[in-house]
Scaffold this active site. Structure first.
Site, PDB file in Angstrom:
ATOM      1  N   GLU A  88      13.489 -11.812 -33.943  1.00 36.07           N
ATOM      2  CA  GLU A  88      14.713 -12.465 -33.490  1.00 36.07           C
ATOM      3  C   GLU A  88      15.295 -13.356 -34.594  1.00 36.07           C
ATOM      4  OE1 GLU A  88      15.809 -11.243 -30.879  1.00 36.07           O
ATOM      5  OE2 GLU A  88      14.707 -11.707 -29.047  1.00 36.07           O
ATOM      6  N   ASP A 116       6.819  -2.315 -31.236  1.00 34.20           N
ATOM      7  CA  ASP A 116       6.619  -3.510 -30.422  1.00 34.20           C
ATOM      8  C   ASP A 116       6.191  -3.175 -28.990  1.00 34.20           C
ATOM      9  OD1 ASP A 116       9.059  -2.422 -29.619  1.00 34.20           O
ATOM     10  OD2 ASP A 116      10.263  -4.026 -30.483  1.00 34.20           O
ATOM     11  N   ASN A 170      21.916  -9.037 -31.162  1.00 36.53           N
ATOM     12  CA  ASN A 170      21.859 -10.211 -32.040  1.00 36.53           C
ATOM     13  C   ASN A 170      21.344  -9.878 -33.441  1.00 36.53           C
ATOM     14  OD1 ASN A 170      19.141  -9.766 -31.621  1.00 36.53           O
ATOM     15  ND2 ASN A 170      18.718 -11.751 -30.666  1.00 36.53           N
TER      16      ASN A 170
END
Ligand code: PGA
Length: 242
Positions: free
Chosen positions: A140, A66, A133
């Site tokens: 995400e 990324d 997370n």
């Protein structure tokens, strides 16, 4: 999915570097999928030492997971800058054989280039960290996850977690280009490294049950036929892993 528990996080980093080193020894033209963040720093230190001791990276190619959108590769907070500093400048890899997506080039063209770099020859090993997370790359938690390379809007949790690399949280980019879950799953092998108490919840969901959920994107690697999770004993205990 294999789980390897090492006594310390430093030992976990060495174990991951050894897995990568073995691959490069066995296959000098290996294609590595690489990751940024604090987690792999010890891995890259050890790979640099292995290169100084003779491990040859001259035939290796790499593609990174990324990159922040809107940040140039010469900006110290960019992932291109991180990779050059932490690894590429310390090993004998050909810089032309390294790819970190550009956060500033024409978006559609760059995503097309990103996909070509991922699929032009299978990635032999994809290295992953894991977000607080449960994200991998910048995938995400959401109702739906992308399969292939795309632009992801970063969650407040990720922006807060990454603020430590910036002068102020408001400077953290709000978007990133990232491999999708399918891109990650296309690698021949996956190695996910984690350490630190703040990863305990995500790691618990990854290694102590059999469920896959888009709420913890890393759980998709449970479905991979050659995935390894490497953690230290403290994190294993915090995650309730026995
Ligand atoms: P970290 O990030 O290594 O800096 O904890 C991991 C991630 O967000 O994937």
């Amino acid at each position: 999915m294999r789980v390897i528990v090492k006594g310390t996080f430093a030992e976990a980093c060495v174990a991951v570097a050894e897995i990568i080193g073995d691959l490069v020894r066995r296959k000098p033209t290996a294609k590595l999928g690489l990751a940024t963040g604090s987690t792999p720093e010890g891995v890259y230190d050890h790979l640099a030492e292995m290169c100084a001791a003779g491990l040859d990276f001259s035939g290796v190619t790499t593609v990174n997971l990324d990159e922040y959108r809107g940040i140039t590769g010469d900006n110290p907070v960019s992932y291109r800058y991180f990779m050059d500093k932490m690894l590429f400048s310390r090993i004998n890899i050909d810089p032309n054989n390294t790819y970190v997506a550009s956060g500033v080039k024409d978006l559609e063209e760059e995503l097309a280039r990103f996909k070509r770099k991922i699929y032009d020859g299978q990635i032999d090993l994809q290295l992953l960290g894991i977000g607080v997370n449960g994200h991998v790359g910048f995938n995400e938690p959401a109702e739906k996850l992308y399969c292939t390379a795309h632009v992801e809007k970063l969650t407040p949790s990720t922006i807060a977690a990454n603020a430590r690399f910036f002068a102020h949280e408001s400077e953290v980019p709000t978007e990133a280009l990232t491999m999708g879950i399918g891109d990650i799953m296309s690698a021949a092998a996956i190695v996910l490294l984690a350490g630190g108490a703040n990863k305990a919840t995500a790691i618990r969901e990854l290694i102590t049950n059999d469920f896959i959920t888009t709420a913890i994107p890393a759980t998709f690697i449970k479905a991979h036929s050659n995935a390894t999770v490497v953690i230290d004993r403290e994190l294993a205990e915090l995650a309730g892993y026995r």
